[in-house]
Scaffold this active site. Structure first.
Site, PDB file in Angstrom:
ATOM      1  N   GLU A 150      -9.789  -1.332   5.793  1.00 51.45           N
ATOM      2  CA  GLU A 150      -8.578  -1.466   6.591  1.00 51.45           C
ATOM      3  C   GLU A 150      -8.910  -1.371   8.077  1.00 51.45           C
ATOM      4  OE1 GLU A 150      -5.585   1.439   5.653  1.00 51.45           O
ATOM      5  OE2 GLU A 150      -4.009   0.181   6.518  1.00 51.45           O
TER       6      GLU A 150
ATOM      7  N   GLN B 260       0.864  -1.187   0.000  1.00 55.04           N
ATOM      8  CA  GLN B 260       0.000   0.000   0.000  1.00 55.04           C
ATOM      9  C   GLN B 260       0.900   1.237   0.000  1.00 55.04           C
ATOM     10  OE1 GLN B 260      -2.097   0.505   3.675  1.00 55.04           O
ATOM     11  NE2 GLN B 260      -3.667   1.823   2.824  1.00 55.04           N
TER      12      GLN B 260
HETATM   13  C1  LIG Z   1       3.483  -0.596  11.296  1.00 54.82           C
HETATM   14  C2  LIG Z   1       3.039   0.449  10.309  1.00 54.82           C
HETATM   15  C3  LIG Z   1       2.687   0.053   9.042  1.00 54.82           C
HETATM   16  C4  LIG Z   1       2.312   1.001   8.102  1.00 54.82           C
HETATM   17  N1  LIG Z   1       2.054   0.573   6.826  1.00 54.82           N
HETATM   18  C5  LIG Z   1       1.755   1.483   5.892  1.00 54.82           C
HETATM   19  C6  LIG Z   1       1.561   1.059   4.536  1.00 54.82           C
HETATM   20  O1  LIG Z   1       1.670  -0.136   4.215  1.00 54.82           O
HETATM   21  N2  LIG Z   1       1.310   1.992   3.605  1.00 54.82           N
HETATM   22  C7  LIG Z   1       1.179   3.309   3.911  1.00 54.82           C
HETATM   23  O2  LIG Z   1       0.907   4.084   3.018  1.00 54.82           O
HETATM   24  N3  LIG Z   1       1.385   3.759   5.174  1.00 54.82           N
HETATM   25  C8  LIG Z   1       1.660   2.875   6.165  1.00 54.82           C
HETATM   26  N4  LIG Z   1       1.890   3.284   7.459  1.00 54.82           N
HETATM   27  C9  LIG Z   1       1.868   4.724   7.748  1.00 54.82           C
HETATM   28  C10 LIG Z   1       0.673   5.166   8.580  1.00 54.82           C
HETATM   29  O3  LIG Z   1      -0.491   5.154   7.804  1.00 54.82           O
HETATM   30  C11 LIG Z   1       1.006   6.561   9.129  1.00 54.82           C
HETATM   31  O4  LIG Z   1       2.103   6.432  10.007  1.00 54.82           O
HETATM   32  C12 LIG Z   1      -0.179   7.169   9.848  1.00 54.82           C
HETATM   33  O5  LIG Z   1      -1.216   7.475   8.961  1.00 54.82           O
HETATM   34  C13 LIG Z   1       0.238   8.447  10.611  1.00 54.82           C
HETATM   35  O6  LIG Z   1       0.891   9.323   9.768  1.00 54.82           O
HETATM   36  P1  LIG Z   1       2.303   9.964  10.165  1.00 54.82           P
HETATM   37  O7  LIG Z   1       3.204   8.860  10.553  1.00 54.82           O
HETATM   38  O8  LIG Z   1       2.711  10.861   9.049  1.00 54.82           O
HETATM   39  O9  LIG Z   1       2.004  10.792  11.478  1.00 54.82           O
HETATM   40  P2  LIG Z   1       1.355  12.243  11.575  1.00 54.82           P
HETATM   41  O10 LIG Z   1       0.175  12.320  10.672  1.00 54.82           O
HETATM   42  O11 LIG Z   1       2.440  13.242  11.374  1.00 54.82           O
HETATM   43  O12 LIG Z   1       0.855  12.269  13.052  1.00 54.82           O
HETATM   44  C14 LIG Z   1       1.766  12.430  14.154  1.00 54.82           C
HETATM   45  C15 LIG Z   1       0.921  12.434  15.434  1.00 54.82           C
HETATM   46  O13 LIG Z   1       0.019  13.574  15.397  1.00 54.82           O
HETATM   47  C16 LIG Z   1      -1.325  13.131  15.559  1.00 54.82           C
HETATM   48  N5  LIG Z   1      -2.210  13.935  14.716  1.00 54.82           N
HETATM   49  C17 LIG Z   1      -2.009  14.274  13.413  1.00 54.82           C
HETATM   50  N6  LIG Z   1      -3.054  15.002  12.965  1.00 54.82           N
HETATM   51  C18 LIG Z   1      -3.931  15.104  13.999  1.00 54.82           C
HETATM   52  C19 LIG Z   1      -5.222  15.718  14.154  1.00 54.82           C
HETATM   53  N7  LIG Z   1      -5.804  16.374  13.142  1.00 54.82           N
HETATM   54  N8  LIG Z   1      -5.840  15.617  15.360  1.00 54.82           N
HETATM   55  C20 LIG Z   1      -5.253  14.937  16.396  1.00 54.82           C
HETATM   56  N9  LIG Z   1      -4.022  14.349  16.303  1.00 54.82           N
HETATM   57  C21 LIG Z   1      -3.383  14.425  15.118  1.00 54.82           C
HETATM   58  C22 LIG Z   1      -1.333  11.683  15.096  1.00 54.82           C
HETATM   59  O14 LIG Z   1      -2.408  10.952  15.682  1.00 54.82           O
HETATM   60  C23 LIG Z   1       0.039  11.204  15.581  1.00 54.82           C
HETATM   61  O15 LIG Z   1      -0.031  10.859  16.942  1.00 54.82           O
HETATM   62  C24 LIG Z   1       2.263   2.374   8.434  1.00 54.82           C
HETATM   63  C25 LIG Z   1       2.604   2.770   9.735  1.00 54.82           C
HETATM   64  C26 LIG Z   1       3.001   1.827  10.658  1.00 54.82           C
HETATM   65  C27 LIG Z   1       3.379   2.297  12.036  1.00 54.82           C
END
Ligand SMILES: Cc1cc2nc3c(=O)[nH]c(=O)nc-3n(C[C@H](O)[C@H](O)[C@H](O)COP(=O)(O)OP(=O)(O)OC[C@H]3O[C@@H](n4cnc5c(N)ncnc54)[C@H](O)[C@@H]3O)c2cc1C
Length: 376
Positions: A236, A118
């Site tokens: 998902e 993905q």
């Molecule tokens: C084990 C694992 C597998 C994954 N696999 C995939 C994959 O296969 N493909 C893929 O595309 N992605 C994948 N991901 C990525 C995952 O979808 C993202 O890590 C997730 O969506 C969070 O995005 P970010 O890491 O950019 O954090 P951010 O969006 O930067 O968030 C950082 C923190 O801020 C908080 N936050 C952000 N915005 C808000 C808001 N509006 N209100 C309150 N809190 C907020 C979040 O909850 C988090 O605690 C994976 C992640 C992990 C850990």
């Protein structure tokens, strides 16, 4: 009917589940061992039981799928390396793909000839997925796609990926996005593995430099990607990614561990709580399956399940580590699986949309609370 199916699945698993666990699927060797296991499942028509027979399934009901999952996890069978394709892309193709795409892609997915990753998240677009910058530029017969995707589970060894790309730069955020499929071996694709907390490198960043995606690999209409992606996301978070069987099996192993440790009174309540929550999730999921079978939809309620199972998984594994005491850190010992699974459980509140975001969805869409005012 369900009992007959349960007995068949149980017998087959008893005869086929490898006696020794396969190497981690986050290694090259483990990935191929898990692919071979997927092929065994497919040969027995057990890889995709709810799919139509024409694509390798058995037209099983959701109730039968839940039974399959219970037996699968109870038997300690290998993790599903094809999970992203099977649980996320396939339901999306059933809903939005063309007949040609289904005929071409689904049998190869069921037989593990293609294992999918993905490719949604980007360095500056995780929770705020609509902020993605990777783009597709129109070319003869398709799109030239460029940009960076990250955190792709199984991405280091997978064959193909499904991603969201900005194909109309004049439109903002949720509009002008397209849902595209591409080969991870295509010219212009560079896959760079990412080392995870446990030290393995199955995760990947994907760099795309004018990668050609033919029109036949656009899912739905160009520009309609956001709506289609939200359908994938509800699968998902909802039913297909984390079935109750997974947590029932883990809770059963936790009870066994507690008994083995002499029935530690200090942890009795946490052990019972994990077991009860696993059972509650099973009952809730059965109710959801009944609702879907009666023509209902999943919608924002998927967020409730996602928060519930991810918090349950973490609490359950923390209790197991407490029971193991100092032995919890011996990763290569007979109880090493608890630490491995705990490290993965830590990610549960993050992947499939963070729990903070799910709580906002629950508040706004299910409870009808007012939307949060933007911060100044
Ligand atoms: C084990 C694992 C597998 C994954 N696999 C995939 C994959 O296969 N493909 C893929 O595309 N992605 C994948 N991901 C990525 C995952 O979808 C993202 O890590 C997730 O969506 C969070 O995005 P970010 O890491 O950019 O954090 P951010 O969006 O930067 O968030 C950082 C923190 O801020 C908080 N936050 C952000 N915005 C808000 C808001 N509006 N209100 C309150 N809190 C907020 C979040 O909850 C988090 O605690 C994976 C992640 C992990 C850990």
């Amino acid at each position: 009917m369900t009992d007959v199916f349960r007995a068949e699945v149980r017998d087959w698993l008893a005869a086929h589940v490898p006696a020794r666990p396969l190497p981690s699927l986050d290694t090259a060797e483990g990935f191929e061992a898990h692919r071979a296991w997927e092929r065994e499942l497919a040969a027995a028509r057990l890889a995709v039981v709810t799919w139509p027979a024409a694509y390798g399934g058995r037209d099983a009901t959701l109730a039968q799928w839940l039974v399959f999952e219970e037996e699968y996890w109870a038997a300690g069978a290998p993790a599903r390396v094809g999970q992203n394709g099977l649980s996320l892309l396939a339901p999306t193709l059933f809903a939005f793909g063309s007949p040609e795409q289904r005929d071409r892609l689904l049998p190869r997915m069921a037989g593990a000839q293609d294992i999918w990753a993905q490719a949604w998240s980007e360095p500056d677009a995780g929770s705020d997925l609509a902020a993605i910058r990777s783009r597709g530029v129109r070319a003869a017969g398709g799109w030239l796609v460029s940009g960076t995707k990250t955190w792709c589970s199984r991405g280091a060894f997978a064959d193909r990926a499904f991603g969201l790309f900005r194909t109309d730069p004049a439109l903002e955020r949720h509009r002008g996005l397209s849902y595209l499929l591409f080969s991870l071996r295509a010219p212009g694709v560079t896959v760079r593995p990412i080392r995870q907390l446990g030290g393995r490198t199955g995760f990947a960043e994907i760099f795309l430099d004018e990668v050609f995606v033919p029109d036949r690999d656009v899912v739905g209409a160009p520009g309609d990607g956001w709506r289609i992606a939200m359908s994938t996301a509800s699968h998902e978070r909802g039913l297909s990614l984390r079935s109750p069987g997974r947590f029932l099996a883990a809770a059963g192993r936790l009870v066994w561990l507690w008994r083995r440790s002499g029935g530690d009174a200090a942890l009795e309540e946490q052990v019972a709580d994990a077991w009860i929550r696993a059972r509650a999730y099973q009952l809730h999921t059965q109710a959801t399956a009944d609702r879907l079978a009666a023509g209902g939809t999943l919608g924002a309620e998927a967020s409730l399940g996602k928060v519930f199972w991810s918090e349950l998984d973490l609490a359950l594994h923390e209790t197991a580590l407490d029971l193991l005491g100092p032995w919890a850190e011996v990763r290569d010992g007979p109880d090493g699986r608890w630490l491995e699974d705990y490290l993965f459980a830590l990610a549960g509140p993050i992947y499939a949309g963070t729990n903070e975001i799910q709580r906002t969805l629950i508040a706004e869409r299910l409870l009808g609370l007012p939307r949060e005012a933007p911060s100044r």
